[in-house]
Design a protein around this motif. Structure first.
Motif, PDB file in Angstrom:
ATOM      1  N   VAL A   1      40.800  -2.290  32.690  1.00 42.70           N
ATOM      2  CA  VAL A   1      41.577  -3.349  32.045  1.00 42.70           C
ATOM      3  C   VAL A   1      42.442  -2.697  30.972  1.00 42.70           C
ATOM      4  O   VAL A   1      41.928  -1.986  30.101  1.00 42.70           O
ATOM      5  N   GLU A   2      43.744  -2.907  31.031  1.00 40.61           N
ATOM      6  CA  GLU A   2      44.641  -2.296  30.042  1.00 40.61           C
ATOM      7  C   GLU A   2      45.642  -3.316  29.519  1.00 40.61           C
ATOM      8  O   GLU A   2      46.025  -4.261  30.214  1.00 40.61           O
ATOM      9  N   TRP A   3      46.016  -3.122  28.262  1.00 42.42           N
ATOM     10  CA  TRP A   3      47.065  -3.956  27.678  1.00 42.42           C
ATOM     11  C   TRP A   3      48.403  -3.590  28.297  1.00 42.42           C
ATOM     12  O   TRP A   3      48.663  -2.415  28.597  1.00 42.42           O
ATOM     13  N   VAL A   4      49.269  -4.562  28.449  1.00 40.62           N
ATOM     14  CA  VAL A   4      50.676  -4.336  28.804  1.00 40.62           C
ATOM     15  C   VAL A   4      51.486  -4.837  27.620  1.00 40.62           C
ATOM     16  O   VAL A   4      51.558  -6.047  27.364  1.00 40.62           O
ATOM     17  N   GLY A   5      52.046  -3.914  26.851  1.00 41.66           N
ATOM     18  CA  GLY A   5      52.690  -4.299  25.602  1.00 41.66           C
ATOM     19  C   GLY A   5      51.654  -4.685  24.560  1.00 41.66           C
ATOM     20  O   GLY A   5      50.456  -4.438  24.716  1.00 41.66           O
ATOM     21  N   GLU A   6      52.122  -5.291  23.496  1.00 45.34           N
ATOM     22  CA  GLU A   6      51.245  -5.679  22.391  1.00 45.34           C
ATOM     23  C   GLU A   6      51.015  -7.190  22.397  1.00 45.34           C
ATOM     24  O   GLU A   6      51.950  -7.967  22.614  1.00 45.34           O
ATOM     25  N   PRO A   7      49.786  -7.635  22.137  1.00 44.71           N
ATOM     26  CA  PRO A   7      49.538  -9.079  22.020  1.00 44.71           C
ATOM     27  C   PRO A   7      50.364  -9.668  20.878  1.00 44.71           C
ATOM     28  O   PRO A   7      50.592  -9.013  19.859  1.00 44.71           O
ATOM     29  N   GLN A   8      50.797 -10.885  21.064  1.00 41.43           N
ATOM     30  CA  GLN A   8      51.606 -11.572  20.060  1.00 41.43           C
ATOM     31  C   GLN A   8      50.911 -12.862  19.632  1.00 41.43           C
ATOM     32  O   GLN A   8      50.153 -13.461  20.400  1.00 41.43           O
ATOM     33  N   ILE A   9      51.181 -13.290  18.390  1.00 44.96           N
ATOM     34  CA  ILE A   9      50.683 -14.576  17.910  1.00 44.96           C
ATOM     35  C   ILE A   9      51.880 -15.445  17.527  1.00 44.96           C
ATOM     36  O   ILE A   9      52.672 -15.071  16.672  1.00 44.96           O
ATOM     37  N   ILE A  10      51.993 -16.575  18.193  1.00 44.07           N
ATOM     38  CA  ILE A  10      53.081 -17.521  17.940  1.00 44.07           C
ATOM     39  C   ILE A  10      52.466 -18.896  17.707  1.00 44.07           C
ATOM     40  O   ILE A  10      51.722 -19.399  18.556  1.00 44.07           O
ATOM     41  N   ASN A  11      52.762 -19.464  16.532  1.00 47.73           N
ATOM     42  CA  ASN A  11      52.228 -20.787  16.175  1.00 47.73           C
ATOM     43  C   ASN A  11      50.706 -20.837  16.298  1.00 47.73           C
ATOM     44  O   ASN A  11      50.134 -21.815  16.788  1.00 47.73           O
ATOM     45  N   GLY A  12      50.071 -19.774  15.857  1.00 47.68           N
ATOM     46  CA  GLY A  12      48.608 -19.740  15.840  1.00 47.68           C
ATOM     47  C   GLY A  12      47.968 -19.483  17.185  1.00 47.68           C
ATOM     48  O   GLY A  12      46.734 -19.572  17.316  1.00 47.68           O
ATOM     49  N   LYS A  13      48.754 -19.138  18.196  1.00 47.22           N
ATOM     50  CA  LYS A  13      48.224 -18.894  19.537  1.00 47.22           C
ATOM     51  C   LYS A  13      48.510 -17.459  19.971  1.00 47.22           C
ATOM     52  O   LYS A  13      49.631 -16.980  19.840  1.00 47.22           O
ATOM     53  N   VAL A  14      47.471 -16.790  20.479  1.00 44.38           N
ATOM     54  CA  VAL A  14      47.639 -15.421  20.963  1.00 44.38           C
ATOM     55  C   VAL A  14      48.155 -15.461  22.397  1.00 44.38           C
ATOM     56  O   VAL A  14      47.645 -16.205  23.247  1.00 44.38           O
ATOM     57  N   LYS A  15      49.158 -14.655  22.651  1.00 43.39           N
ATOM     58  CA  LYS A  15      49.674 -14.477  24.010  1.00 43.39           C
ATOM     59  C   LYS A  15      49.639 -12.998  24.328  1.00 43.39           C
ATOM     60  O   LYS A  15      50.177 -12.182  23.579  1.00 43.39           O
ATOM     61  N   ALA A  16      48.978 -12.638  25.414  1.00 46.09           N
ATOM     62  CA  ALA A  16      48.814 -11.230  25.749  1.00 46.09           C
ATOM     63  C   ALA A  16      49.050 -11.020  27.232  1.00 46.09           C
ATOM     64  O   ALA A  16      48.918 -11.954  28.050  1.00 46.09           O
ATOM     65  N   GLN A  17      49.396  -9.786  27.580  1.00 48.80           N
ATOM     66  CA  GLN A  17      49.544  -9.406  28.980  1.00 48.80           C
ATOM     67  C   GLN A  17      48.621  -8.223  29.264  1.00 48.80           C
ATOM     68  O   GLN A  17      48.522  -7.284  28.463  1.00 48.80           O
ATOM     69  N   VAL A  18      47.956  -8.288  30.404  1.00 51.09           N
ATOM     70  CA  VAL A  18      47.022  -7.242  30.790  1.00 51.09           C
ATOM     71  C   VAL A  18      47.244  -6.867  32.252  1.00 51.09           C
ATOM     72  O   VAL A  18      47.853  -7.618  33.017  1.00 51.09           O
ATOM     73  N   ARG A  19      46.728  -5.709  32.604  1.00 52.39           N
ATOM     74  CA  ARG A  19      46.739  -5.267  33.994  1.00 52.39           C
ATOM     75  C   ARG A  19      45.312  -4.881  34.380  1.00 52.39           C
ATOM     76  O   ARG A  19      44.645  -4.133  33.652  1.00 52.39           O
ATOM     77  N   VAL A  20      44.841  -5.405  35.486  1.00 51.85           N
ATOM     78  CA  VAL A  20      43.489  -5.124  35.964  1.00 51.85           C
ATOM     79  C   VAL A  20      43.585  -4.370  37.283  1.00 51.85           C
ATOM     80  O   VAL A  20      44.289  -4.805  38.211  1.00 51.85           O
ATOM     81  N   THR A  21      42.906  -3.233  37.362  1.00 46.59           N
ATOM     82  CA  THR A  21      42.868  -2.444  38.596  1.00 46.59           C
ATOM     83  C   THR A  21      41.419  -2.085  38.907  1.00 46.59           C
ATOM     84  O   THR A  21      40.541  -2.157  38.029  1.00 46.59           O
ATOM     85  N   ARG A  22      41.179  -1.688  40.125  1.00 48.46           N
ATOM     86  CA  ARG A  22      39.830  -1.256  40.499  1.00 48.46           C
ATOM     87  C   ARG A  22      39.585   0.166  40.018  1.00 48.46           C
ATOM     88  O   ARG A  22      40.436   1.044  40.174  1.00 48.46           O
ATOM     89  N   GLY A  23      38.399   0.388  39.453  1.00 47.53           N
ATOM     90  CA  GLY A  23      38.017   1.740  39.042  1.00 47.53           C
ATOM     91  C   GLY A  23      37.431   2.541  40.179  1.00 47.53           C
ATOM     92  O   GLY A  23      37.346   3.767  40.107  1.00 47.53           O
ATOM     93  N   VAL A  24      37.004   1.854  41.221  1.00 45.42           N
ATOM     94  CA  VAL A  24      36.472   2.498  42.421  1.00 45.42           C
ATOM     95  C   VAL A  24      37.018   1.710  43.608  1.00 45.42           C
ATOM     96  O   VAL A  24      37.093   0.480  43.570  1.00 45.42           O
ATOM     97  N   SER A  25      37.453   2.402  44.629  1.00 41.40           N
ATOM     98  CA  SER A  25      38.089   1.729  45.754  1.00 41.40           C
ATOM     99  C   SER A  25      37.113   0.788  46.463  1.00 41.40           C
ATOM    100  O   SER A  25      35.895   0.955  46.386  1.00 41.40           O
ATOM    101  N   GLU A  26      37.668  -0.182  47.174  1.00 39.96           N
ATOM    102  CA  GLU A  26      36.830  -1.122  47.910  1.00 39.96           C
ATOM    103  C   GLU A  26      35.975  -0.401  48.945  1.00 39.96           C
ATOM    104  O   GLU A  26      34.808  -0.743  49.157  1.00 39.96           O
ATOM    105  N   GLU A  27      36.551   0.616  49.581  1.00 41.22           N
ATOM    106  CA  GLU A  27      35.816   1.349  50.604  1.00 41.22           C
ATOM    107  C   GLU A  27      34.638   2.123  50.003  1.00 41.22           C
ATOM    108  O   GLU A  27      33.525   2.121  50.547  1.00 41.22           O
ATOM    109  N   GLU A  28      34.874   2.783  48.864  1.00 44.73           N
ATOM    110  CA  GLU A  28      33.798   3.559  48.256  1.00 44.73           C
ATOM    111  C   GLU A  28      32.723   2.645  47.671  1.00 44.73           C
ATOM    112  O   GLU A  28      31.532   2.947  47.761  1.00 44.73           O
ATOM    113  N   PHE A  29      33.157   1.534  47.064  1.00 42.37           N
ATOM    114  CA  PHE A  29      32.181   0.559  46.560  1.00 42.37           C
ATOM    115  C   PHE A  29      31.250   0.136  47.687  1.00 42.37           C
ATOM    116  O   PHE A  29      30.021   0.158  47.538  1.00 42.37           O
ATOM    117  N   ARG A  30      31.817  -0.226  48.807  1.00 42.02           N
ATOM    118  CA  ARG A  30      30.990  -0.700  49.920  1.00 42.02           C
ATOM    119  C   ARG A  30      30.082   0.410  50.448  1.00 42.02           C
ATOM    120  O   ARG A  30      28.906   0.171  50.748  1.00 42.02           O
TER     121      ARG A  30
END
Length: 273
Positions: free
Chosen positions: A139-168
Motif C-alpha cells: 500500500v503506497e501513497w500517491v501524492g500527499e493527503p489533503q484536508i479540505i473543510n475538515g475532511k481528509v482526501k487521499a490517494q493510494v495504490r494497492v498492489t500484490r506483494g506476492v503473485s496470485e500464482e505463487e500465493f496459490r
C-alpha cells in the motif's frame, strides 16, 4: 508420654516448614533481550503493521523443557515492523511470527511440514533477528493527503506483494484452499490524534473505508484509488492528526484464527487548517 512425643514431632515439622518461608529467592530476574525486524524479502522494506492484535504477532517458545512446553505470552510488532522483548530468561527459543504475509510455517492437513522458516535462537543478553517475508499487499501513497473543510482526501495504490500464482502454490497444499482468499476485501483510511494511528488507534468519527465484494477490487490493483475521511464528521480546525491507509485480503493468519491482518503504508502528519 505419647502426647508429649507427638507434640515434639509436630513442633519439628512446623520448624522445618517455617525455615522454608524465610529462604531467599536466589533466582535471577529475566534479563535477556530479543530485538527483531520484519522486512519484505524482495525489497528489504519494513513490513508496516498495526500496533495490536491486528498487527504482526510474535510467539516465543523456550525449548529447554522438552516437546510439550507452553509458549510465552504472545506480543506484537511496533507499527514500523520491529519488535522487542526485554524480560526473557536466557535459553534456546523457537521464534515464530504471524502477519499479513505468506505463513513461515506451512503444514498440510495431516500436520506434515511443507515449509518452515521460523527461527531457533539462543537468546542471551541481547539477540537480534531478522525475518524476510512475502507481504500479501503493498500500500503506497500517491501524492500527499489533503484536508479540505475538515475532511481528509487521499490517494493510494494497492498492489500484490506476492503473485496470485505463487500465493496459490504455497497456500493450496495446506488444504482447504479457496479462490476467494486472494480477494481484497477493504481499503481503510485511519485518522487519529495518535502517531501510532491504525486499526487500534483510530478515531471512528473520522476514519473512512472502501469495501469490496468478491474479486471486484482486482480491476483496481495498481490503479490510483481515492479514499476520504467521514464527511459527516469534520475534523476540528487547528488540530494535528495522523493518517494511514491499509488494505487486506480474505485470508486469516494464523490459519483458522479468523484474523485478517492489514498491510499498511507509513503514517502522515497533517495540520487541519
Amino acid at each position: 508420654m505419647k502426647k508429649i512425643s507427638l507434640y515434639i514431632v509436630l513442633l519439628a515439622l512446623l520448624s522445618l516448614q517455617s525455615c522454608g518461608l524465610f529462604e531467599l529467592d536466589n533466582k535471577d530476574e529475566p534479563s535477556a533481550t530479543i530485538q527483531g525486524e520484519v522486512v519484505d524479502a524482495e525489497t528489504g522494506a519494513p513490513i508496516l503493521t498495526d500496533q495490536g492484535s491486528e498487527g504482526i504477532m510474535v510467539r516465543l517458545t523456550e525449548l529447554s523443557y522438552g516437546p510439550n512446553v507452553q509458549h510465552n505470552p504472545d506480543f506484537f510488532c511496533k507499527p514500523d515492523g520491529t519488535f522487542q522483548n526485554t524480560k526473557l530468561f536466557g535459553g534456546t527459543y523457537l521464534i515464530a511470527i504471524h502477519g499479513p504475509f505468506i505463513p513461515l510455517l506451512r503444514e498440510d492437513d495431516r500436520g506434515t511440514p511443507l515449509a518452515d522458516d521460523t527461527q531457533t535462537e539462543e537468546i542471551t543478553d541481547l539477540t537480534k533477528v531478522k525475518f524476510e517475508v512475502q507481504p500479501f499487499l503493498n500500500v503506497e501513497w500517491v501524492g500527499e493527503p489533503q484536508i479540505i473543510n475538515g475532511k481528509v482526501k487521499a490517494q493510494v495504490r494497492v498492489t500484490r506483494g506476492v503473485s496470485e500464482e505463487e500465493f496459490r502454490s504455497k497456500i493450496e497444499p495446506m488444504g482447504g484452499y479457496d479462490a476467494n482468499f486472494q480477494n481484497v476485501t477493504d481499503v481503510q483510511l485511519f485518522v487519529s490524534y495518535s502517531s501510532s494511528v491504525g486499526y487500534r488507534a483510530r478515531d471512528p468519527r473520522w476514519s473512512g473505508k472502501l469495501e469490496y465484494t468478491g474479486n471486484t477490487f482486482n480491476a483496481l490493483l495498481g490503479e490510483v484509488v481515492t479514499i476520504e475521511s467521514n464527511a459527516a464528521a469534520p475534523i476540528p480546525s487547528g488540530k494535528v492528526v495522523f493518517v494511514r491507509a491499509a488494505a487486506r485480503i480474505n485470508y486469516d493468519t494464523p490459519k483458522g484464527s479468523g484474523t485478517k491482518r492489514y498491510n499498511y503504508n507509513e503514517a502522515k502528519q497533517l495540520l487541519v487548517p
